[in-house]
Design a protein around this motif. Structure first.
Motif, PDB file in Angstrom:
ATOM      1  N   LEU A  84       0.837  -1.202   0.000  1.00 28.85           N
ATOM      2  CA  LEU A  84       0.000   0.000   0.000  1.00 28.85           C
ATOM      3  C   LEU A  84       0.874   1.255   0.000  1.00 28.85           C
ATOM      4  N   ALA A  85       1.945   1.256   0.789  1.00 36.21           N
ATOM      5  CA  ALA A  85       2.831   2.422   0.834  1.00 36.21           C
ATOM      6  C   ALA A  85       3.443   2.697  -0.531  1.00 36.21           C
ATOM      7  N   ALA A  91      -2.907   5.634  -1.479  1.00 34.03           N
ATOM      8  CA  ALA A  91      -2.842   6.042  -0.070  1.00 34.03           C
ATOM      9  C   ALA A  91      -3.347   7.468   0.105  1.00 34.03           C
ATOM     10  N   ALA A 151      -4.891   3.024   7.767  1.00 35.81           N
ATOM     11  CA  ALA A 151      -4.163   3.653   6.667  1.00 35.81           C
ATOM     12  C   ALA A 151      -4.590   5.102   6.480  1.00 35.81           C
ATOM     13  N   HIS A 155      -1.863   7.988   7.300  1.00 33.70           N
ATOM     14  CA  HIS A 155      -1.414   8.812   6.177  1.00 33.70           C
ATOM     15  C   HIS A 155      -1.605  10.289   6.489  1.00 33.70           C
ATOM     16  N   THR A 181       4.885   3.474   6.488  1.00 36.74           N
ATOM     17  CA  THR A 181       4.987   2.038   6.226  1.00 36.74           C
ATOM     18  C   THR A 181       5.203   1.253   7.510  1.00 36.74           C
TER      19      THR A 181
END
Length: 201
Positions: A84-85, A91, A151, A155, A181
């Motif tokens: 995902l990062a 993100a 997330a 973020h 991360t």
């Protein structure tokens, strides 16, 4: 075409700086043409977020399917967090979802977005349950929803507005600095550990 143009603009600019006119120009269309497909900029970006989410979950499923061994919680947490990062666009879009993208759109549009997100996530959740021994029936979806929420929050914490980014360098707030991360991986691992069945006394 419009989603690709929106993605290009979003990769170069903050969301608030992206305009429908810019997206139309990049797509070689008149600005009014964009509104034939999407009523608002937010609706367009919700669709982009759904597309990006599907691509990420597809990558996760491919990674999980490429090795028949059961996935240990720590390895699964690392896979999800790092993949995902690496998808910076997704993100960023997820961080905007609730506070920005789900506003200025019709309720039916939000419902369609959430249905699409649920359908994609359920498929990945079912695979997670088959591959990760700590996940029982239903745990996969609950885990993915909690990871989604983490997330979004992480973020926002780790990517302040450009004009505020320098404040994170202040020594007096060093404990508040997080790596997206690493923090997401730790959160995912903790969630999975919490789902492990306890031994009977």
């Amino acid at each position: 075409m419009l989603l690709r143009a929106a993605a290009e603009a979003f990769d170069e600019l903050p969301y608030n700086a992206v305009t429908v006119a810019d997206i139309a120009r990049r797509a070689n269309l008149a600005k009014g043409t964009v509104y034939l497909y999407f009523a608002t900029k937010e609706e367009l970006f919700l669709q982009l977020a759904l597309e990006q989410l599907g691509e990420w979950l597809g990558d996760v499923e491919a990674a999980l399917s490429s090795d028949e061994a059961l996935a240990a919680p720590e390895a699964l947490a690392e896979l999800l967090a790092r993949s995902l990062a690496a998808r910076v666009r997704l993100a960023r879009l997820l961080a905007l979802q609730h506070a920005v993208l789900e506003h200025n759109v019709a309720p039916a549009v939000v419902l369609a977005w959430r249905r699409g997100m649920l359908a994609q996530t359920l498929q990945t959740a079912a695979l997670l349950e088959r591959r990760c021994p700590v996940l029982r029936s239903g745990d996969g979806l609950r885990f993915m929803l909690h990871l989604h929420a983490a997330a979004i929050g992480l973020h926002q914490m780790t990517h302040p507005a450009p004009e505020l980014a320098a404040t994170l360098a202040c020594p007096t707030i060093e404990p508040l600095r997080l790596d997206f991360t690493a923090a997401l991986q730790a959160h995912a691992a903790a969630l999975l550990r919490g789902l492990q069945p306890t031994a009977a006394p």
